[in-house]
Write a protein that holds these residues in place. Structure first.
Motif, PDB file in Angstrom:
ATOM      1  N   PHE A  28      46.612  67.524  81.595  1.00 35.10           N
ATOM      2  CA  PHE A  28      46.008  67.413  80.271  1.00 35.10           C
ATOM      3  C   PHE A  28      45.822  68.793  79.636  1.00 35.10           C
ATOM      4  O   PHE A  28      45.943  68.939  78.414  1.00 35.10           O
ATOM      5  N   CYS A  29      45.556  69.800  80.450  1.00 35.60           N
ATOM      6  CA  CYS A  29      45.464  71.170  79.932  1.00 35.60           C
ATOM      7  C   CYS A  29      46.835  71.626  79.423  1.00 35.60           C
ATOM      8  O   CYS A  29      46.926  72.321  78.403  1.00 35.60           O
ATOM      9  N   SER A  30      47.884  71.235  80.155  1.00 34.47           N
ATOM     10  CA  SER A  30      49.246  71.557  79.698  1.00 34.47           C
ATOM     11  C   SER A  30      49.542  70.860  78.388  1.00 34.47           C
ATOM     12  O   SER A  30      50.119  71.455  77.464  1.00 34.47           O
ATOM     13  N   LEU A  31      49.134  69.593  78.279  1.00 30.49           N
ATOM     14  CA  LEU A  31      49.334  68.837  77.050  1.00 30.49           C
ATOM     15  C   LEU A  31      48.572  69.483  75.895  1.00 30.49           C
ATOM     16  O   LEU A  31      49.059  69.533  74.757  1.00 30.49           O
ATOM     17  N   ARG A  32      47.396  69.989  76.181  1.00 35.41           N
ATOM     18  CA  ARG A  32      46.603  70.653  75.145  1.00 35.41           C
ATOM     19  C   ARG A  32      47.332  71.883  74.604  1.00 35.41           C
ATOM     20  O   ARG A  32      47.309  72.154  73.397  1.00 35.41           O
ATOM     21  N   SER A  33      47.997  72.629  75.483  1.00 36.48           N
ATOM     22  CA  SER A  33      48.748  73.811  75.044  1.00 36.48           C
ATOM     23  C   SER A  33      49.872  73.418  74.089  1.00 36.48           C
ATOM     24  O   SER A  33      50.117  74.101  73.085  1.00 36.48           O
ATOM     25  N   ILE A  34      50.551  72.316  74.394  1.00 38.55           N
ATOM     26  CA  ILE A  34      51.611  71.823  73.513  1.00 38.55           C
ATOM     27  C   ILE A  34      51.029  71.346  72.194  1.00 38.55           C
ATOM     28  O   ILE A  34      51.552  71.629  71.109  1.00 38.55           O
TER      29      ILE A  34
ATOM     30  N   PRO B  91      44.418  62.548  75.809  1.00 34.82           N
ATOM     31  CA  PRO B  91      43.156  62.692  76.557  1.00 34.82           C
ATOM     32  C   PRO B  91      42.078  63.307  75.678  1.00 34.82           C
ATOM     33  O   PRO B  91      42.377  63.967  74.669  1.00 34.82           O
ATOM     34  N   PRO B  92      40.815  63.096  76.017  1.00 36.37           N
ATOM     35  CA  PRO B  92      39.715  63.654  75.196  1.00 36.37           C
ATOM     36  C   PRO B  92      39.809  65.167  75.023  1.00 36.37           C
ATOM     37  O   PRO B  92      39.309  65.706  74.036  1.00 36.37           O
ATOM     38  N   GLN B  93      40.459  65.861  75.958  1.00 40.06           N
ATOM     39  CA  GLN B  93      40.588  67.321  75.867  1.00 40.06           C
ATOM     40  C   GLN B  93      41.348  67.764  74.622  1.00 40.06           C
ATOM     41  O   GLN B  93      41.262  68.927  74.214  1.00 40.06           O
ATOM     42  N   CYS B  94      42.097  66.847  74.015  1.00 37.02           N
ATOM     43  CA  CYS B  94      42.912  67.208  72.848  1.00 37.02           C
ATOM     44  C   CYS B  94      42.284  66.795  71.519  1.00 37.02           C
ATOM     45  O   CYS B  94      42.811  67.144  70.457  1.00 37.02           O
ATOM     46  N   HIS B  95      41.197  66.045  71.559  1.00 35.18           N
ATOM     47  CA  HIS B  95      40.627  65.518  70.322  1.00 35.18           C
ATOM     48  C   HIS B  95      40.191  66.616  69.368  1.00 35.18           C
ATOM     49  O   HIS B  95      40.444  66.539  68.154  1.00 35.18           O
ATOM     50  N   ASP B  96      39.544  67.646  69.884  1.00 35.28           N
ATOM     51  CA  ASP B  96      39.005  68.680  69.003  1.00 35.28           C
ATOM     52  C   ASP B  96      40.100  69.454  68.277  1.00 35.28           C
ATOM     53  O   ASP B  96      39.866  70.002  67.198  1.00 35.28           O
ATOM     54  N   ILE B  97      41.309  69.502  68.859  1.00 33.85           N
ATOM     55  CA  ILE B  97      42.414  70.209  68.219  1.00 33.85           C
ATOM     56  C   ILE B  97      42.798  69.527  66.911  1.00 33.85           C
ATOM     57  O   ILE B  97      43.200  70.169  65.941  1.00 33.85           O
ATOM     58  N   LEU B  98      42.670  68.198  66.863  1.00 35.59           N
ATOM     59  CA  LEU B  98      43.156  67.422  65.733  1.00 35.59           C
ATOM     60  C   LEU B  98      42.109  67.178  64.650  1.00 35.59           C
ATOM     61  O   LEU B  98      42.451  66.779  63.537  1.00 35.59           O
ATOM     62  N   ILE B  99      40.844  67.415  64.976  1.00 36.43           N
ATOM     63  CA  ILE B  99      39.766  67.003  64.074  1.00 36.43           C
ATOM     64  C   ILE B  99      39.863  67.642  62.697  1.00 36.43           C
ATOM     65  O   ILE B  99      39.671  66.985  61.672  1.00 36.43           O
ATOM     66  N   ASP B 100      40.165  68.925  62.611  1.00 37.66           N
ATOM     67  CA  ASP B 100      40.142  69.635  61.333  1.00 37.66           C
ATOM     68  C   ASP B 100      41.511  69.720  60.663  1.00 37.66           C
ATOM     69  O   ASP B 100      41.737  70.567  59.797  1.00 37.66           O
ATOM     70  N   ASN B 101      42.428  68.851  61.054  1.00 35.57           N
ATOM     71  CA  ASN B 101      43.766  68.867  60.467  1.00 35.57           C
ATOM     72  C   ASN B 101      43.923  67.761  59.434  1.00 35.57           C
ATOM     73  O   ASN B 101      43.239  66.737  59.491  1.00 35.57           O
ATOM     74  N   HIS B 102      44.849  67.981  58.507  1.00 42.91           N
ATOM     75  CA  HIS B 102      45.167  66.971  57.490  1.00 42.91           C
ATOM     76  C   HIS B 102      46.580  66.473  57.735  1.00 42.91           C
ATOM     77  O   HIS B 102      47.532  67.258  57.770  1.00 42.91           O
ATOM     78  N   PHE B 103      46.725  65.174  57.914  1.00 39.10           N
ATOM     79  CA  PHE B 103      48.024  64.580  58.255  1.00 39.10           C
ATOM     80  C   PHE B 103      48.603  63.916  57.002  1.00 39.10           C
ATOM     81  O   PHE B 103      48.614  62.690  56.877  1.00 39.10           O
ATOM     82  N   SER B 104      49.089  64.740  56.104  1.00 30.16           N
ATOM     83  CA  SER B 104      49.468  64.252  54.775  1.00 30.16           C
ATOM     84  C   SER B 104      50.715  63.387  54.768  1.00 30.16           C
ATOM     85  O   SER B 104      50.911  62.596  53.842  1.00 30.16           O
TER      86      SER B 104
ATOM     87  N   SER C 161      53.198  56.792  61.140  1.00 29.48           N
ATOM     88  CA  SER C 161      53.191  55.976  62.358  1.00 29.48           C
ATOM     89  C   SER C 161      52.431  56.696  63.465  1.00 29.48           C
ATOM     90  O   SER C 161      52.700  57.876  63.743  1.00 29.48           O
ATOM     91  N   LEU C 162      51.508  55.969  64.104  1.00 30.12           N
ATOM     92  CA  LEU C 162      50.658  56.558  65.139  1.00 30.12           C
ATOM     93  C   LEU C 162      50.585  55.621  66.336  1.00 30.12           C
ATOM     94  O   LEU C 162      50.229  54.449  66.195  1.00 30.12           O
ATOM     95  N   SER C 163      50.947  56.133  67.517  1.00 27.07           N
ATOM     96  CA  SER C 163      50.817  55.371  68.759  1.00 27.07           C
ATOM     97  C   SER C 163      50.224  56.295  69.814  1.00 27.07           C
ATOM     98  O   SER C 163      50.924  57.133  70.390  1.00 27.07           O
ATOM     99  N   VAL C 164      48.923  56.163  70.032  1.00 24.42           N
ATOM    100  CA  VAL C 164      48.245  57.004  71.020  1.00 24.42           C
ATOM    101  C   VAL C 164      47.494  56.112  71.998  1.00 24.42           C
ATOM    102  O   VAL C 164      47.049  55.018  71.654  1.00 24.42           O
ATOM    103  N   ARG C 165      47.364  56.580  73.204  1.00 23.79           N
ATOM    104  CA  ARG C 165      46.708  55.808  74.252  1.00 23.79           C
ATOM    105  C   ARG C 165      45.912  56.752  75.144  1.00 23.79           C
ATOM    106  O   ARG C 165      46.297  57.908  75.343  1.00 23.79           O
ATOM    107  N   PRO C 166      44.806  56.296  75.704  1.00 27.43           N
ATOM    108  CA  PRO C 166      44.006  57.131  76.600  1.00 27.43           C
ATOM    109  C   PRO C 166      44.654  57.208  77.967  1.00 27.43           C
ATOM    110  O   PRO C 166      45.558  56.433  78.288  1.00 27.43           O
ATOM    111  N   PRO C 167      44.236  58.148  78.801  1.00 26.84           N
ATOM    112  CA  PRO C 167      44.726  58.177  80.182  1.00 26.84           C
ATOM    113  C   PRO C 167      44.466  56.850  80.880  1.00 26.84           C
ATOM    114  O   PRO C 167      43.493  56.154  80.582  1.00 26.84           O
TER     115      PRO C 167
END
Length: 472
Positions: free
Chosen positions: A122-128, A147-160, A164-170
């Motif tokens: 998940f740390c590797s995924l966070r780097s990507i 994973p929850p470790q990546c949520h904060d990276i996306l919070i302040d972004n705008h997805f203009s 299509s979104l397909s995400v799943r938890p671990p």
């Protein structure tokens, strides 16, 4: 540098020049860059055997001319498919920066996969994700484990441009209904969402925008909330629907929705009330998976169709046992069906279930009592035991294929048939001959019978159509 080294370098340069001249005389070198770009695009979108795709990096290794074309074509770099691991993520992150620069402002189609769902992965995924987030305004689709470790990276972004979104938890958190990501309200073009594995009650989405939605493990009440919140929803996939009420109260005011496609897996008897709680006048495709015993799901389906007044074209049912009388009554209520798929779960031995002689007789175009069953049928798929004799089966198939439009304009031609059965009987020579004849005439046939005591050696008769099972 010695004289020998100088001579070797000179020969190497001359060899390179000669190779370029030879390449310049090849037919592909005469093609305009626009044609080469289109060829590269088609190759990148055509997966090889095993599911792997060719990337633009492949063209860069061929020659300078191809590399110049590939490197200067942003559209070739718009698709990102990364399999992330601890060993490769650093090199992937480094390559990803150049990849995104070459994509420029092209819409990005992103898919991230991984085999090891551990903290380090998940740390590797966070780097990507850190690198990808710098271009979040160009995301067109995202398919990833999140994973929850990546949520904060996306919070302040705008997805203009995200549609299509397909995400799943671990996997380890699905059973506990992980909290879903809540940062996609800033996605004004989001239409297609798959949040399977997340806690529905905590989902924060632009419901009014959605056209397609998929999730799992909902109560009937939660399913109805989705339809209420999403007035523009056209396609809905609801897996593992249950209900706390074994015998729900009768529904007096069904909820009306403009769904065109509904795919539902019911895991509790009370969950059948979902179909009794809605009216779907625009419904074209319906798939029901009901693994519990009992045939009361069939009249519920016919009641839904008649109550809705919809023009249902595709009906797919997976359940445990189909008594032919119940099945026929259900199909009589939906004469508009053009594609029927029946999958009989379990290994019942009741000769009145599934594909019986009675069902085959009523599908025959010459059936006299009220006309044939399903007059608009063009595709039939069946998986389960076959209880009708081969004579009744081949007669129905051949007559539905050869039905003359001038004599019976109300009966459509049956063009595709897939039958997979554990029935243990041999084809006669006449049956095989007729199947081969229909195949040569153009009917798409795939009939496979597996012997009860020899499952590994199926008896198979196929046409050369190469068809796979259609999806709604």
């Amino acid at each position: 540098m010695s004289q020998i080294d100088t001579m070797i370098e000179s020969l190497a340069n001359r060899r390179t020049m000669l190779r370029r001249r030879i390449n310049a005389m090849s037919p592909t070198a005469q093609l305009p860059p626009e044609i080469m770009t289109e060829i590269f695009r088609l190759v990148c979108h055509a997966p090889e055997e095993g599911g792997k795709s060719i990337t633009p990096l492949f063209f860069g290794r061929i020659c300078k001319e191809w590399r110049d074309i590939a490197w200067s074509t942003p559209l070739l770099w718009s698709t990102l498919s990364l399999h992330i691991s601890q060993k490769t993520y650093r090199s992937q992150a480094h390559l990803l920066k150049d990849w995104l620069l070459r994509a420029q402002i092209s819409p990005l189609y992103i898919k991230l996969t991984t085999d090891d769902e551990h903290e380090s992965t998940f740390c590797s995924l966070r780097s990507i994700m850190d690198v990808l987030a710098t271009r979040s305004k160009y995301w067109h689709s995202l398919d990833t484990i999140l994973p929850p470790q990546c949520h904060d990276i996306l919070i302040d972004n705008h997805f203009s441009t995200l549609t299509s979104l397909s995400v799943r938890p671990p996997k380890g958190t699905i059973s506990t209904f992980s909290e879903p990501p809540n940062m996609f309200l800033s996605a004004p073009k989001l239409r297609d969402v798959d949040l399977s594995g997340y806690n529905f009650s905590a989902m924060v989405l632009p419901w009014g925008q959605l056209r397609r939605f998929k999730t799992q493990f909902l109560t009937v009440g939660e399913c109805l909330k989705i339809l209420q919140r999403s007035p523009n929803l056209k396609e809905c996939h609801l897996e593992n629907v249950y209900s706390p009420e074994l015998f729900p109260a009768s529904i007096t005011n069904p909820l009306e929705s403009h769904l065109e496609s509904l795919d539902v897996t019911l895991i509790k008897a009370g969950a059948v009330s979902l179909l009794e709680s809605v009216t779907l006048p625009s419904l074209c495709a319906l798939r029901i998976n009901y693994s519990l015993p009992g045939s009361f799901i069939l009249p519920v389906i016919s009641s839904l169709v008649m109550r809705s007044g919809c023009n249902l074209r595709r009906l797919y049912i997976e359940k445990q046992g189909f008594h032919d009388d119940d099945l026929i009554s259900c199909l009589e209520a939906v004469p508009s069906i053009s594609h029927l798929r029946l999958i009989v779960l379990g290994d019942g031995v009741d000769s009145s279930t599934g594909l019986t002689a009675k069902l085959a007789a009523m599908l025959h175009p010459s059936y006299q009592s009220g006309g044939p069953l399903l007059p608009n049928l063009t595709c039939l798929e069946y998986q389960g035991r076959v209880y009708c004799d081969e004579g009744s089966l081949i007669s129905m198939l051949s007559e539905r294929w050869r039905v003359p439009a001038s004599e019976n304009p109300r009966v459509a031609r049956l063009t595709m048939v897939n039958i997979i059965s554990p029935s243990a009987f041999k084809f006669s020579a006449e049956f095989q001959h007729e199947i081969e004849k229909l195949s040569k005439e153009g009917m798409h046939l795939d009939i496979r019978l597996f012997g009860v005591f020899d499952v590994a050696r199926p008896i198979s008769l196929r046409s050369n159509c190469g068809c796979c099972l259609c999806r709604p």
